[in-house]
Design an enzyme around this catalytic site. Structure first.
Site, PDB file in Angstrom:
ATOM      1  N   THR A 148       0.820  -1.216   0.000  1.00  0.00           N
ATOM      2  CA  THR A 148       0.000   0.000   0.000  1.00  0.00           C
ATOM      3  C   THR A 148       0.857   1.271   0.000  1.00  0.00           C
ATOM      4  O   THR A 148       0.503   2.265  -0.625  1.00  0.00           O
ATOM      5  CB  THR A 148      -0.937  -0.032   1.224  1.00  0.00           C
ATOM      6  OG1 THR A 148      -1.808  -1.152   1.069  1.00  0.00           O
ATOM      7  CG2 THR A 148      -1.756   1.227   1.348  1.00  0.00           C
ATOM      8  N   HIS A 187      -2.271  14.897   5.002  1.00  0.00           N
ATOM      9  CA  HIS A 187      -3.585  15.508   5.169  1.00  0.00           C
ATOM     10  C   HIS A 187      -3.604  16.469   6.354  1.00  0.00           C
ATOM     11  O   HIS A 187      -2.997  16.198   7.396  1.00  0.00           O
ATOM     12  CB  HIS A 187      -4.641  14.419   5.376  1.00  0.00           C
ATOM     13  CG  HIS A 187      -4.866  13.588   4.142  1.00  0.00           C
ATOM     14  ND1 HIS A 187      -5.612  14.041   3.082  1.00  0.00           N
ATOM     15  CD2 HIS A 187      -4.413  12.359   3.799  1.00  0.00           C
ATOM     16  CE1 HIS A 187      -5.619  13.108   2.130  1.00  0.00           C
ATOM     17  NE2 HIS A 187      -4.902  12.071   2.542  1.00  0.00           N
ATOM     18  N   LYS A 220     -12.002   9.930   0.202  1.00  0.00           N
ATOM     19  CA  LYS A 220     -11.907  11.366  -0.024  1.00  0.00           C
ATOM     20  C   LYS A 220     -12.108  11.737  -1.481  1.00  0.00           C
ATOM     21  O   LYS A 220     -11.967  12.892  -1.862  1.00  0.00           O
ATOM     22  CB  LYS A 220     -10.549  11.876   0.466  1.00  0.00           C
ATOM     23  CG  LYS A 220     -10.364  11.669   1.970  1.00  0.00           C
ATOM     24  CD  LYS A 220      -9.055  12.237   2.449  1.00  0.00           C
ATOM     25  CE  LYS A 220      -8.842  11.958   3.921  1.00  0.00           C
ATOM     26  NZ  LYS A 220      -8.557  10.533   4.203  1.00  0.00           N
ATOM     27  N   CYS A 232      19.635   7.599 -16.377  1.00  0.00           N
ATOM     28  CA  CYS A 232      18.227   7.904 -16.686  1.00  0.00           C
ATOM     29  C   CYS A 232      18.182   9.318 -17.223  1.00  0.00           C
ATOM     30  O   CYS A 232      18.420  10.272 -16.497  1.00  0.00           O
ATOM     31  CB  CYS A 232      17.377   7.769 -15.424  1.00  0.00           C
ATOM     32  SG  CYS A 232      15.765   8.557 -15.532  1.00  0.00           S
ATOM     33  N   CYS A 285      15.629  11.039 -18.568  1.00  0.00           N
ATOM     34  CA  CYS A 285      14.453  11.867 -18.304  1.00  0.00           C
ATOM     35  C   CYS A 285      14.587  12.588 -16.971  1.00  0.00           C
ATOM     36  O   CYS A 285      14.301  13.759 -16.852  1.00  0.00           O
ATOM     37  CB  CYS A 285      13.197  11.020 -18.297  1.00  0.00           C
ATOM     38  SG  CYS A 285      12.933  10.125 -19.828  1.00  0.00           S
ATOM     39  N   CYS A 300       9.917   8.693 -20.257  1.00  0.00           N
ATOM     40  CA  CYS A 300      10.099   7.536 -21.147  1.00  0.00           C
ATOM     41  C   CYS A 300       9.851   6.230 -20.401  1.00  0.00           C
ATOM     42  O   CYS A 300       9.866   5.169 -20.993  1.00  0.00           O
ATOM     43  CB  CYS A 300      11.461   7.556 -21.845  1.00  0.00           C
ATOM     44  SG  CYS A 300      12.766   6.588 -21.063  1.00  0.00           S
TER      45      CYS A 300
END
Lengths: 481, 417
Positions: free
Chosen positions: A43, A52, A252, A402, A404, A439
């Site tokens: 999760t 929040h 929510k 990488c 990007c 990408c």
């Protein structure tokens, strides 16, 4: 009974890692067992990344308490762990006159929960703050204390810090049974038998299964799936606040928010699912998602979607967090039903449970606890001179893998070599964002595999996307012949 | 800080040809910056043949084609840096790059040639629903893993998209013993070259399903299958046409995007059709002294045209460095009625070369149409075409002598009879 540890924490999500880190302040032998190949693989890896403000939960509930505490703890924790956290503020939109009473109710609830700075804005006031908001917004609840954080960064930083303070991490290990002995618990895994004084159940969507291994009291967790779309950084500034719509019974609702890394995120949907392992997105939900998010803002730039994913919320039938010692199982502690605002609450839940456990076990504070942890340097974000200096020390920082996200080989190597380091492509991605850009790892996959193979001393064919079974290659060319 | 007359960003086919051409036009001080550890760009992994028919009048493999240009760069003693990733460029042509050997370096250029190439559209951009297992590759990634690294990526394969890389990989994987079950194409026509459909699919009996797409991805750790469905004229899946294909690998060949991240900082006009910068007949962007060529400008079908275009960019960049040639007003070239875009997008009628090649692609498959050029509203050219297809790049050559004076407008379009 042989005691391998004082405390065994089951689950390497943000809650398990927060509990482990707080426990590591004390003189205790602690281990954390995670069934995935890495921490932050349930999760915790797929959620909204929101801190929040705390106006949603019913006053007096654990959710309300932990949310507010967690939100207040976050700035200091983010500083200690050297992770990104931004109080970008939240807006809850009311898209029709009929919704106004509910919006005011939300405001009152927030005040009762102790949330600071809440204000009801008119539609125009909200649009002045957030020019891309929908013209249909008639009013909005503004919460200046709402924030954004990267859930991977938080979870992994907690794990690294816990590890640095002595917690043993056992990844790729699944708890299959727990038996209560006279003086503790005997935990059976697919690899070992582990004796401990005390157990913490932080198993996310599987917490009810772990619970049933020791307790007769009812607990039932439903996996409630949420689909998300992540948009390119070029539209990351489309909104600056986190934009919610009025909440519904299932959660929510769909939000539109910048992420801690500067992308734009829309989601989640809410669908109860049977299978707690598989999290496929569906065409119907993705389409509902974009339609619903488009109600919040004008001309939602859906062309810029770079990926979609889904996560599972651990919803307990009672609707509130279950945190504490299980009444019919002494020294068995739980953090179950940790759905939203779970990420926000994690630091508070960690402290709360660790305090209870330390008191119960009579554990002393350690003098040598180190509360701080340094992040892997993020070269792309540094000024040229600092970047230059770092490359001079470690030339691998000059080799971009990488493109990007402009992540260097040096950062990737560090992600692998650190304690509780990356062992998979996903692990590298969550630590340093290699492959997280537009990408989506098209270019860097072969290089990342090569670096993982070299650093872990494993053949290329054994390099996995995540868990065992997710190998990327099916053999060598020679192997065919 | 070091100052160079010309910096070429990218050492693939475009960058190499541009640099060689600029040198031959008289620029002494050139620097090529290449992020990979070898020159040649994507050609290195294109080990199939079919390259160079126009340029060298013979059939070469990708690495062979690249080698010809690399040899020219070496003959001309043009300096290049490998493993050097440009991280930013500015309007003032200040280039910042990083490399293992040199660290972070800032260099000033008098002229710049953008030759960064393109990249593949990933799965995420298509938003295909389903799970996220291993075994989903963009076709070029799979090509690299096979041809450069020497590994097999899968045994039972479905390919989504009939772009050229997907077609080439269908053949490649078949030759390596994998079973390619089907190539699905969303559009009612293929985005690839006709010759590739014949040589890579037909010759191996691999079915091409037009107007089909992947509607669901299955599998937890590794891909176990995909669901295909037929799509309607609005490219929406038609319920009831779903078909399940068991496979461990899905290759995506669903389009190429020019890689213009660096270009953005120049604040030049970008084409929404090509996703590259708009250029004039010298292949110069809105930013004076910054030229573009190859796939960063628009995605090409054949590398021969990349080389040709890049040579022109190199020649014009050289002229800019050496003589600061005069420039005048420009006239837009409008793409219309089936012509999706043109490159260049505008030209300078006073200073243009005697002949300017305008390249473009069409929007759909057309039979028995004319390509027409209108100048100041009057048709000056009408070329009969038996077949026009989006997968193949088209061109017309505008001659300075045939353009009306004063030139007000140019329009390129297709027409039926």
């Amino acid at each position: 009974m042989r005691k391998d540890y004082d405390v065994v924490v089951i689950g390497g999500g943000v809650i398990g890692c927060a509990v482990a880190r707080e426990l590591s302040r004390r003189a205790l032998r602690i281990c954390l067992i995670e069934k995935g190949e890495d921490v932050c693989s349930g999760t915790s890896k797929a959620n909204s990344g929101i801190v929040h403000a705390g106006f949603d939960a019913k006053p007096g509930t654990m959710k309300a308490k932990m949310n507010l505490l967690g939100s207040r703890m976050m700035p200091k924790l983010a500083e200690e762990l050297d992770i990104r956290f931004k109080r970008n503020g939240s807006l809850v939109l009311c898209l029709s006159e009929e919704g106004l009473p509910a919006l005011h109710e939300l405001y009152e609830r927030g005040v009762a929960n102790g949330v600071e700075g809440l204000a009801i804005l008119t539609g125009d006031e909200a649009r002045r703050k957030e020019p891309n908001l929908s013209g249909n917004a008639v009013a909005a609840l503004y919460a200046p204390t709402g924030g954004i954080i990267c859930p991977f960064e938080l979870t992994i930083a907690l794990a690294e810090n816990a590890c640095a303070n002595g917690v043993e991490f056992r990844r790729n290990e699944t708890v299959t049974g727990i038996s209560r002995e006279e003086d503790g618990y005997l935990i059976t895994t697919d690899h070992a038998l582990i004796g401990a004084n005390c157990v913490v159940n932080a198993a996310g969507v599987h917490a009810d299964e772990i619970h049933r291994m020791v307790s007769k009291l009812p607990m039932h967790i439903t996996a409630r799936k949420g689909d998300y779309c992540l948009l390119d950084k070029e539209v990351g500034g489309y909104v600056s606040c986190t934009v919610f719509q009025l909440p519904s019974a299932l959660g929510k609702g769909v939000l539109v928010t910048p992420t801690a890394h500067g992308n734009l995120l829309i989601g989640p949907t809410a669908t109860d699912v049977e299978d707690k392992e598989q999290t496929p997105t569906t065409a119907a939900e993705l389409s509902y998602l974009t339609k619903t998010a488009a109600l919040s803002v004008r001309d939602l730039p859906t062309r810029s979607v770079i990926t979609s994913f889904s996560g599972l919320r651990a919803h307990e039938d009672g609707g509130d967090f279950i945190i504490g010692e299980t009444p019919d199982a002494e020294n068995f502690f739980e953090a179950a039903g940790i759905e939203s605002p779970g990420l926000t609450s994690a630091p508070a839940i960690g402290c709360y449970l660790a305090d209870l456990i330390a008191k119960k076990l009579g554990a002393e504070e350690k003098a040598d606890f180190v509360p701080t942890r340094k992040a892997i340097p993020r070269l792309a974000e540094l000024p040229a001179e600092e970047r230059k200096a770092l490359i001079a020390v470690n030339p691998l920082y000059g080799s971009i893998v990488c493109r990007c996200e402009q992540i260097s080989e040096g950062e990737i190597v560090e992600a692998i070599r650190r304690p509780v380091g990356a062992v998979s492509l996903d692990g590298v991605k969550r630590r340093v964002r290699a492959g997280m850009g537009r990408c989506q790892a098209g270019f860097c996959t072969p290089r990342l595999m090569e670096i993982l193979s070299r650093e872990l001393h494993r053949p290329m064919e054994e390099i996995c996307k995540n868990v065992s079974g997710s190998e990327l290659l099916t053999g060598t060319m020679e192997g065919r012949k | 800080m070091k100052i160079h007359d010309l910096i070429v960003i990218g050492g693939g086919p475009a960058g190499l040809a541009a640099a060689v051409s600029a040198r031959r036009a008289g620029v002494q001080d050139i620097l090529i910056l290449e992020r990979d550890h070898v020159l040649g760009g994507i050609l290195n992994q294109c080990i199939h043949n079919g390259f160079g028919l126009h340029t060298f009048k013979e059939e070469l493999t990708g690495p062979e084609y690249a080698a010809r240009f690399i040899a020219q760069v070496k003959e001309e003693n043009i300096p290049y840096r490998l493993g050097a990733t440009v991280i930013s460029i500015s309007k003032e042509k200040l280039v910042t790059y990083v490399s293992r050997e040199e660290g972070l370096v800032q260099v000033q250029a008098k002229a710049l040639i953008l030759a960064m190439g393109c990249r593949e559209r990933p799965r995420g951009a298509l938003n295909i629903p389903g799970s996220r297992p291993a075994g989903i590759f963009s076709a070029g990634t799979a090509q690299r893993l096979m041809n450069i690294e020497g590994y097999q990526v899968g045994k039972e394969v479905v390919i989504l998209g009939s772009g050229d890389i997907g077609l080439i990989m269908a053949r490649r994987m078949t030759l390596e013993g994998a079973k390619v079950k089907v190539v699905a194409e969303l559009m009612p026509y293929s985005g690839g070259l006709k010759r590739n459909i014949v040589q890579c699919l037909d010759d191996f009996g691999i079915p091409l399903k037009l107007s089909h797409t992947v509607v669901e991805i299955h599998g937890k750790e590794r891909l176990t299958g995909v669901t295909l469905a037929r799509v309607d004229e609005n490219r929406r899946p038609i319920a009831g046409t779903e078909e399940y294909y068991a496979c461990d690998t899905l290759l995506l060949s669903v389009g190429l995007l020019p890689e213009n991240e660096l270009t953005r900082a120049l604040d030049v006009t970008m084409s929404r059709v090509t996703n590259g910068p708009e250029v004039d007949d010298r292949l110069q962007t809105d930013c004076e002294g910054v030229f573009a060529c190859g796939n960063v400008l628009h995605v090409h079908d054949l590398v021969d045209y990349v080389s040709e275009e890049a040579a022109l960019a190199g020649k014009n960049a050289a002229a800019y460095v050496l003589s600061q040639p005069a420039a005048g007003r420009t006239v837009d070239i409008t793409a219309d009625n089936g012509v999706r875009y043109t490159v260049p997008q505008k030209l300078d009628p006073e200073h243009m070369a005697d002949a300017v090649t305008v390249r473009f692609r069409v929007a759909d498959v057309y039979r028995d149409r004319y390509i027409c050029v209108y100048c100041n509203g009057e048709r000056i050219r009408r070329i009969k075409k038996r077949v026009l297809a989006p997968g193949e790049m088209e061109q017309v050559i505008l001659k300075k002598s045939e353009l009306k004076e004063p030139l007000q407008s140019i329009r390129i379009c297709t027409e039926v009879e």
